[in-house]
Design an enzyme around this catalytic site. Structure first.
Site, short mmCIF file in Angstrom:
data_model
loop_
_atom_site.label_atom_id
_atom_site.label_comp_id
_atom_site.label_asym_id
_atom_site.label_seq_id
_atom_site.Cartn_x
_atom_site.Cartn_y
_atom_site.Cartn_z
N ASP A 37 0.84 -1.09 0.05
CA ASP A 37 0.04 -0.06 -0.15
C ASP A 37 0.70 1.09 0.10
O ASP A 37 0.47 2.35 -0.67
CB ASP A 37 -0.93 -0.08 1.27
CG ASP A 37 -2.00 -1.01 1.07
OD1 ASP A 37 -2.16 -1.49 -0.05
OD2 ASP A 37 -2.48 -1.38 2.27
N SER A 82 -17.76 -22.65 -29.14
CA SER A 82 -17.91 -23.44 -27.76
C SER A 82 -17.80 -24.68 -28.04
O SER A 82 -17.05 -25.21 -29.02
CB SER A 82 -19.42 -23.05 -27.46
OG SER A 82 -20.39 -23.58 -28.38
N LYS A 115 -13.14 -27.95 -16.33
CA LYS A 115 -13.85 -26.74 -16.99
C LYS A 115 -14.48 -25.95 -15.76
O LYS A 115 -15.47 -26.24 -15.18
CB LYS A 115 -15.11 -27.53 -17.81
CG LYS A 115 -15.76 -26.73 -18.75
CD LYS A 115 -16.79 -27.45 -19.37
CE LYS A 115 -17.72 -26.50 -20.22
NZ LYS A 115 -18.36 -25.50 -19.54
N LYS A 310 -19.26 -33.26 -18.73
CA LYS A 310 -19.69 -32.37 -18.01
C LYS A 310 -20.15 -33.39 -16.78
O LYS A 310 -20.31 -34.66 -17.03
CB LYS A 310 -21.28 -31.59 -18.40
CG LYS A 310 -20.84 -30.73 -19.47
CD LYS A 310 -21.28 -29.23 -18.84
CE LYS A 310 -21.92 -28.59 -20.08
NZ LYS A 310 -22.66 -27.53 -19.60
N CYS A 407 -63.99 -36.04 -17.79
CA CYS A 407 -65.50 -36.08 -18.36
C CYS A 407 -65.85 -37.71 -18.74
O CYS A 407 -66.84 -37.75 -19.22
CB CYS A 407 -65.35 -35.26 -19.45
SG CYS A 407 -64.54 -35.70 -21.18
N CYS A 422 -58.09 -36.54 -24.94
CA CYS A 422 -59.54 -36.75 -24.68
C CYS A 422 -60.46 -36.30 -25.95
O CYS A 422 -60.10 -35.01 -26.25
CB CYS A 422 -59.98 -36.01 -23.24
SG CYS A 422 -61.75 -35.63 -23.02
#
Ligand code: IVH
Length: 665
Positions: A37, A82, A115, A310, A407, A422
């Site tokens: 610093d 990608s 990854k 993955k 129904c 249906c």
């Protein structure tokens, strides 16, 4: 004096950059924080006294504050592709087999890397200096975020070695610790918490104020080096070179000579991933020899010499209590699992769709079973498997009924689909579904006509179709559960207002199979009125650009059906718009009031541009798909959002259809 200052500035910059490198890249600092610093303070003082002597790689320039407005788009010199990815060992073996076929007789060496779950960043250096940082964007062009990239302390502002010009690619990420610290602070300030490190890193990189980005403490791993002239034979060598240049490179990389080695590495890290200080979502396997990489080349989307494996999405087990059947507005009967509530990927799950009868049978899912649920990203949870060893003795295979659970009409299997339907168009469940669709925001937009009210109106036989809505007795509505005079009055007002909806909304609201909002608009534009459309033959309808045979047949059948004709007459009597005079109304835009989600990569637009296009067409964009979404524009590699859109039966447009809709095709 100024000469002396200049020298001292040079010295301080060199020293401070060295200390940063030791601290942020090597993790072995050689000075105390106070000393650092102090040197930094001295440099700042000198620079403010001699602003013309500020060096381009000065550590004080990591935090500029001169950025305003959104980021300029920059075309990538080499597209940022990608990776093809998979979760299965079989695909891994197939990847290796393919490479062996394509490079017969050659030894294949792989480099396996972690990854890291972050966001890709491209860094350009000229004459050793960082000149540009660009996000991946759509792969073809990204956003220039140089001032933000500079705030990442492990990214060198000046390379430690000579390199005329080079591009470095890598991953910006947040450690778990830094992510937790950010959320802790947000909690204290009562700000909404961030969901995960990846999204937080992505969002941080795009903040307008680099000072705020600096506070996020982003980290970086380099994983690719591109130079005008090739300098190495192997990818692994260029990673070593990246380390020499001063970049952090993940040290867990491993040379693998066989698929067995790769599988071992994959399993190891799947098991040990929690021990890392950052999140990973799989491994990346790359062919190590650059000459072999060059011969294999790339498809439009991804290199043919690399693959991501993955780790599986998060999974949990829970008890399936009951299988219930839902009847949709088109009569499709969907089995749904009611589950013992369980926490999965951050939310409590108590229901999961079982898709259809075939799926139920194939997976042999039974009431009482313990099931494995999976959810990746924001995908709706699904039942991936049954734990057969935990099956209660009395569990019986689910008996899909032959008649509608609502129904009692016969259920039939569509010839061309897996769906079971249906057949009774008067079925109360279908009717409720149709009314909800009719009232929905992109259709007639009848505010206040929610599920509970629709159920009551249908169950008490106050309405038998959508046409009856407009003659329903206000006094009867007041008497319904959870209704009062004001809410009934509001409903009447909303009904009245809906009469002003344009013709294409009415056409969409009718709920004709295969007629989404876009098709409705096309048909309304072309035929101009319900009368025009009713007089058209199947061939006439099919002749309209973009309208296929299935749509044409469905529209024709719907409009020639007597019951439907009666509903349309009621709507006409009520004063709804059945002609397209709205076409001439000025100011109406194709996406007026619609909520649009853009997902995957588009070729015409970057993500930001696509969002701008939506806005200028009158729509709004959001990032996640929900029931409120009207349209999902799905580009290449659209993933979980597309799945969710299908799940929620939201209209999906590909890039071309979207371009046509907003009139830029
Ligand atoms: S190599 C041609 N190596 O994963 C692709 N990518 O779709 C070059 N990622 O967003 C990528 N760790 O940023 C590579 N060790 C690694 C990686 C890695 C994470 C990211 C990459 C991209 C995505 C791949």
């Amino acid at each position: 004096m100024s000469e002396k200052a200049s020298k001292r500035i040079e010295q301080l910059v060199r020293e401070l950059n060295e200390h940063s490198y030791r601290y942020y890249v090597l993790g072995t600092p050689t000075v105390s924080d106070e000393e650092f610093d102090r040197l930094m303070g001295e440099l700042e003082e000198l620079e403010s006294a001699h602003p013309d002597r500020v060096l381009p790689d000065s550590p004080t320039r990591r935090v500029g504050s001169d950025l305003s407005g959104s980021f300029p788009a920059v075309r990538h010199e080499v597209p940022m592709l990608s990776l093809d990815n998979t979760y299965s060992e079989a695909d891994l073996v197939e990847f290796d087999a393919r490479l062996q076929r394509e490079l017969p007789g050659e030894a294949l060496d792989y480099l396996a890397e972690l990854k890291v779950d972050g966001v890709a960043l491209s860094l350009t250096y000229e004459n050793g200096l960082l000149v540009r940082g660009v996000t991946r964007g759509d792969g073809v062009q990204g956003e220039e975020i140089t001032p933000n990239a500079r705030t990442i302390r492990s990214i060198p502002l000046r390379l430690r070695g000579s390199e005329d010009r080079c591009e470095i690619r890598g991953e910006v990420y947040l450690t778990r610790e830094d992510f937790d610290a950010i959320n802790k602070e947000r909690e204290q300030r009562e700000e909404p918490l961030f969901a995960n490190p990846r999204n937080t890193a992505a969002g941080s990189l795009k903040m307008q104020d680099p000072r705020l980005v600096a506070d996020r403490n982003l980290s970086f791993f380099a994983h690719g080096l591109m130079t005008p002239q090739p300098q190495h034979d192997r990818h692994s060598e260029s990673l070593d070179r990246l380390e020499q240049l001063g970049f952090p490179v993940n040290s867990e990389r491993r040379r693998c000579g066989s698929t067995d080695d790769i599988v071992a590495y994959w399993h190891e890290w799947d098991r040990d991933r929690e021990s890392l200080p950052y999140e990973i979502d799989g491994i990346v396997v790359k062919l190590d020899a650059l000459a072999q990489q060059a011969r294999l080349g790339a498809t439009a989307k991804s290199p043919r010499w690399a693959f991501a494996f993955k780790f599986s999405a998060e999974r949990v087990r829970t008890r399936l209590l009951k299988i219930v059947l839902q009847v949709g507005r088109t009569g499709v009967v969907t089995p749904v699992a009611e589950l013992d509530p369980v926490l999965l990927a951050g939310s409590t799950v108590s229901r999961a769709t079982l898709h259809n009868a075939e799926e139920l049978e194939r997976k042999d899912i039974r009431e009482g079973d313990t099931v494995v649920l999976e959810k990746g990203g924001d995908v709706i949870p699904k039942v991936v498997a049954v734990v057969e060893s935990d099956r209660p003795q009395d569990a019986r295979p689910f008996d899909f009924p032959e008649t509608c659970p609502v129904c009692d009409a016969n259920l039939v299997k569509d010839e061309s689909e897996v769906a079971i339907r249906c057949v009774n168009s008067g079925c109360a469940a279908q009717l409720k579904g149709r009314i909800r669709h009719f009232a929905s925001r992109t259709a007639m937009d009848i505010e206040g006509l929610g599920h509970a009210l629709v159920d009551q109106l249908v169950d008490r036989k106050l309405i038998g179709d959508a046409g009856d809505l407009y003659s329903v007795d206000e006094k009867k509505v007041v008497e319904l559960e959870r209704m009062a005079e004001t809410s009934a009055r509001n409903l009447m007002n909303a009904l009245e207002r809906s009469k002003a909806q344009p013709f294409h909304n009415v056409l969409f609201a009718l709920g004709i199979r295969h007629v989404g909002a876009t098709v409705a608009r096309t048909l309304a534009d072309h035929f101009g009125s319900i009368k025009g459309l009713r007089e058209a033959s199947v061939e006439d309808i099919e002749a309209v650009h973009e309208i296929g045979g299935a749509i044409a047949a469905s529209v024709h059948a719907f409009l020639t059906d007597e019951n439907n004709a009666a509903v349309i007459e009621k709507l006409r009597d009520a004063g709804l718009t059945l002609e397209g005079e709205e076409q001439t109304k000025a100011g109406s835009k194709p996406l007026d009031g619609m909520i649009v989600v853009v997902t995957g990569s588009l070729s015409r637009w970057g993500r930001q541009q696509a969002q701008d296009a939506v806005r200028s067409a009158g729509g709004k964009t959001t990032s996640s798909v929900s029931r409120k979404t009207d349209i999902v524009v799905a580009g290449e590699n659209a993933g979980s959002k597309l799945e969710k859109a299908k799940e929620l039966e939201i209209e999906i447009l590909d890039e071309d259809a979207f371009a046509r809709l907003i009139g830029v095709a």
